[in-house]
Motif scaffolding. Structure first.
Motif, short mmCIF file in Angstrom:
data_model
loop_
_atom_site.label_atom_id
_atom_site.label_comp_id
_atom_site.label_asym_id
_atom_site.label_seq_id
_atom_site.Cartn_x
_atom_site.Cartn_y
_atom_site.Cartn_z
N LEU A 71 -9.07 -2.15 18.77
CA LEU A 71 -8.75 -3.02 17.63
C LEU A 71 -8.84 -2.25 16.32
CD1 LEU A 71 -10.64 -6.25 18.74
CD2 LEU A 71 -8.17 -6.06 18.40
N ALA A 72 -9.88 -1.42 16.17
CA ALA A 72 -10.05 -0.67 14.93
C ALA A 72 -8.90 0.29 14.69
CB ALA A 72 -11.37 0.09 14.97
N VAL A 73 -8.40 0.90 15.77
CA VAL A 73 -7.27 1.83 15.64
C VAL A 73 -5.98 1.09 15.29
CG1 VAL A 73 -5.79 3.47 16.86
CG2 VAL A 73 -8.26 3.53 17.22
N PHE B 7 0.11 10.18 24.20
CA PHE B 7 -1.12 10.34 24.97
C PHE B 7 -2.15 10.96 24.06
CE2 PHE B 7 -3.82 13.20 27.54
CZ PHE B 7 -4.43 12.26 28.36
N GLY B 8 -3.22 10.25 23.77
CA GLY B 8 -4.22 10.78 22.86
C GLY B 8 -5.35 9.81 22.62
N HIS B 9 -6.34 10.26 21.85
CA HIS B 9 -7.52 9.43 21.60
C HIS B 9 -7.26 8.40 20.50
CE1 HIS B 9 -7.85 12.61 18.59
NE2 HIS B 9 -8.64 11.83 17.90
N GLN B 10 -6.17 8.54 19.76
CA GLN B 10 -5.75 7.52 18.81
C GLN B 10 -4.24 7.59 18.66
OE1 GLN B 10 -8.09 9.64 15.53
NE2 GLN B 10 -6.45 8.69 14.33
N TRP B 11 -3.64 6.54 18.13
CA TRP B 11 -2.19 6.50 17.98
C TRP B 11 -1.72 7.51 16.96
CZ3 TRP B 11 2.14 5.45 20.15
CH2 TRP B 11 3.31 5.25 19.42
N ASP B 12 -0.62 8.16 17.26
CA ASP B 12 0.02 9.08 16.33
C ASP B 12 0.93 8.26 15.42
OD1 ASP B 12 1.42 11.00 14.97
OD2 ASP B 12 2.29 11.96 16.74
N ASP B 13 0.43 7.91 14.22
CA ASP B 13 1.20 7.00 13.38
C ASP B 13 2.33 7.69 12.63
OD1 ASP B 13 -0.28 8.33 11.49
OD2 ASP B 13 -1.39 6.58 10.79
N THR B 14 2.56 8.99 12.92
CA THR B 14 3.79 9.60 12.42
C THR B 14 4.99 9.12 13.24
OG1 THR B 14 3.62 11.56 13.86
CG2 THR B 14 2.52 11.67 11.71
N LYS B 15 4.74 8.55 14.42
CA LYS B 15 5.82 8.04 15.25
C LYS B 15 6.31 6.69 14.72
CE LYS B 15 4.10 10.27 19.48
NZ LYS B 15 5.19 11.21 19.76
N ALA B 16 5.39 5.77 14.45
CA ALA B 16 5.76 4.44 13.96
C ALA B 16 4.50 3.69 13.57
CB ALA B 16 6.50 3.65 15.04
N ASN B 17 4.66 2.71 12.68
CA ASN B 17 3.60 1.76 12.38
C ASN B 17 4.26 0.46 11.94
OD1 ASN B 17 4.35 2.31 9.67
ND2 ASN B 17 2.81 3.94 9.55
N GLU B 18 3.53 -0.41 11.30
CA GLU B 18 4.06 -1.72 10.91
C GLU B 18 4.60 -2.48 12.13
OE1 GLU B 18 4.35 -3.28 7.51
OE2 GLU B 18 2.60 -1.97 7.57
N PHE B 19 3.73 -2.65 13.12
CA PHE B 19 4.13 -3.34 14.34
C PHE B 19 4.04 -4.86 14.17
CE2 PHE B 19 2.63 0.83 15.78
CZ PHE B 19 3.73 1.23 16.52
N ALA C 277 -9.52 -2.73 7.72
CA ALA C 277 -10.17 -1.51 7.23
C ALA C 277 -9.45 -0.29 7.79
CB ALA C 277 -11.63 -1.50 7.66
N PRO C 278 -9.27 0.75 6.99
CA PRO C 278 -8.67 1.98 7.51
C PRO C 278 -9.50 2.52 8.68
CG PRO C 278 -8.85 2.06 5.11
CD PRO C 278 -9.63 0.86 5.56
N PHE C 279 -8.81 3.08 9.66
CA PHE C 279 -9.52 3.63 10.82
C PHE C 279 -10.08 5.01 10.48
CE2 PHE C 279 -9.42 6.25 14.73
CZ PHE C 279 -10.41 5.58 15.43
N VAL C 280 -11.37 5.19 10.72
CA VAL C 280 -12.05 6.48 10.50
C VAL C 280 -12.64 6.91 11.83
CG1 VAL C 280 -13.83 7.72 9.22
CG2 VAL C 280 -12.57 5.84 8.11
N PHE C 281 -12.02 7.87 12.47
CA PHE C 281 -12.41 8.26 13.82
C PHE C 281 -13.87 8.68 13.91
CE2 PHE C 281 -12.83 11.81 16.92
CZ PHE C 281 -12.75 11.04 18.07
#
Length: 352
Positions: free
Chosen positions: A95-97, A65-77, A153-157
């Motif tokens: 989409l940007a996130v 639950f947050g304003h962006q994904w916590d990519d310490t949990k997982a990525n490479e979906f 592009a890398p996400f920049v909040f």
């Protein structure tokens, strides 16, 4: 558990969703259902949905639950699933996130009710994705997909935060907002009328030590105005992680973070104790759909969170039938002002 129509359309296409799947803004229990056949993660902007999926057994390792994904949990979906949001700019934000988290060759899926604007949103997939097209139309919904074949592009909040100086009801301060927050980038007309009325009300002279709750805080305009006008500490509540982040940013921009307590809550579920004043421009939408039940549950429950002689101030569209709900909870109400399609109501807790 009942699924909404977009989820039923996703369920019809579940054979596509293999490997690691990220729901960017789930709306119901479907991520839990799909988790029986795929490795499912859910980034929830709604506390209501987060609590639902938690109760169903999805754990902290796959939920956020947050304003962006916590990519310490997982990525490479392998797949990202997005429900068409009410605000088109929020789709761009989602989409940007998520695109940097998607594998090369992975798919984005966009689903929505025909009335949600999902058809016109397909073009928003074209710039960042390839092979964009309609997958199926059913259940009065549309499902589109696109494939990631290039670098994201890398996400920049910070690039997504709007900041501006706001003058309202005799106060000037900086407001911050992000896509998906109510009134994004501007002061809502109803809120402005409410604050103008509050500025004339007698309680403004003696609230510095009172407990104040802003229900449905949005970008924090009511909370910030109350704090700046009175010096009181503020509890700001919202179901939306995006709204809570915007309010946090607003208080930080005005060097007032110490005066703010944030409450992530489905209605009043996570509220503790009683308040001297509750001020609200309550939401009456759930996603893209009108949903009066949010405000109805609030009026039923607010009695339990007001002190004796505690006061409620509400601004609402004048077509909403709130007076009977307020009277059922607190006995009676007063109409303070009516203008520009809005009404401001006041009520008091006479008996606990």
């Amino acid at each position: 558990m009942t699924l909404n129509s977009p989820s039923l359309l996703l369920e019809r296409n579940a054979s596509h969703f293999t490997g690691k799947v990220l729901f960017a803004n789930p709306e119901d229990a479907y991520p839990h259902n799909l988790s029986k056949d795929a490795t499912v993660y859910a980034w929830c902007q709604s506390r209501t949905v987060f609590d639902l999926l938690t109760r169903l057994g999805m754990g902290e390792d796959v939920l956020h639950f947050g304003h962006q994904w916590d990519d310490t949990k997982a990525n490479e979906f392998d797949h990202v699933i997005i429900y068409q949001p009410k605000a088109k700019e929020l789709l761009d934000y989602l989409l940007a996130v998520t695109l940097p988290l998607l594998k090369q060759g992975g798919c984005v899926w966009l689903v929505g009710d025909n009335k949600s604007g999902v058809k016109s949103s397909m073009k928003r997939l074209v710039a960042p994705l390839e092979e964009v097209g309609k997958v199926e139309s059913a259940k009065h919904c549309l499902l589109f997909s696109g494939r990631k074949l290039g670098e994201a592009a890398p996400f920049v909040f910070d690039k997504w935060v709007k900041r501006w100086d706001q003058d309202v009801a005799g106060q000037t301060f900086t407001l911050c907002s992000i896509p998906g927050v109510f009134g994004h980038g501007k002061a809502d007309k109803g809120t402005t009328l409410l604050l103008e009325q509050l500025s004339q009300h007698r309680f403004m002279s003696d609230v510095a030590n009172a407990r104040l709750l802003d229900f449905g805080c949005g970008d924090g305009i009511i909370s910030m105005w109350l704090h700046q006008k009175t010096g009181a500490n503020i509890s700001a509540l919202d179901d939306s992680a995006l709204a809570l982040k915007a309010t946090e940013l607003t208080f930080a921009a005005n060097d007032a973070s110490a005066a703010l307590t944030l409450i992530a809550s489905n209605g009043l579920d996570n509220v503790k104790g009683r308040f001297n004043y509750v001020i609200t421009n309550p939401p009456f939408h759930s996603g893209v759909h009108t949903d009066y039940s949010i405000a109805e549950r609030f009026f039923i429950g607010v009695k339990q969170h007001l002190t004796l002689n505690g006061e409620l101030f509400v601004v609402a569209n004048d077509f909403l039938r709130y007076p009977p709900l307020i009277d059922a909870s607190l006995g009676k109400h007063q109409k303070l002002h009516k203008a520009q399609g809005f009404v401001i109501y006041h009520a008091r807790q006479i008996k606990k």
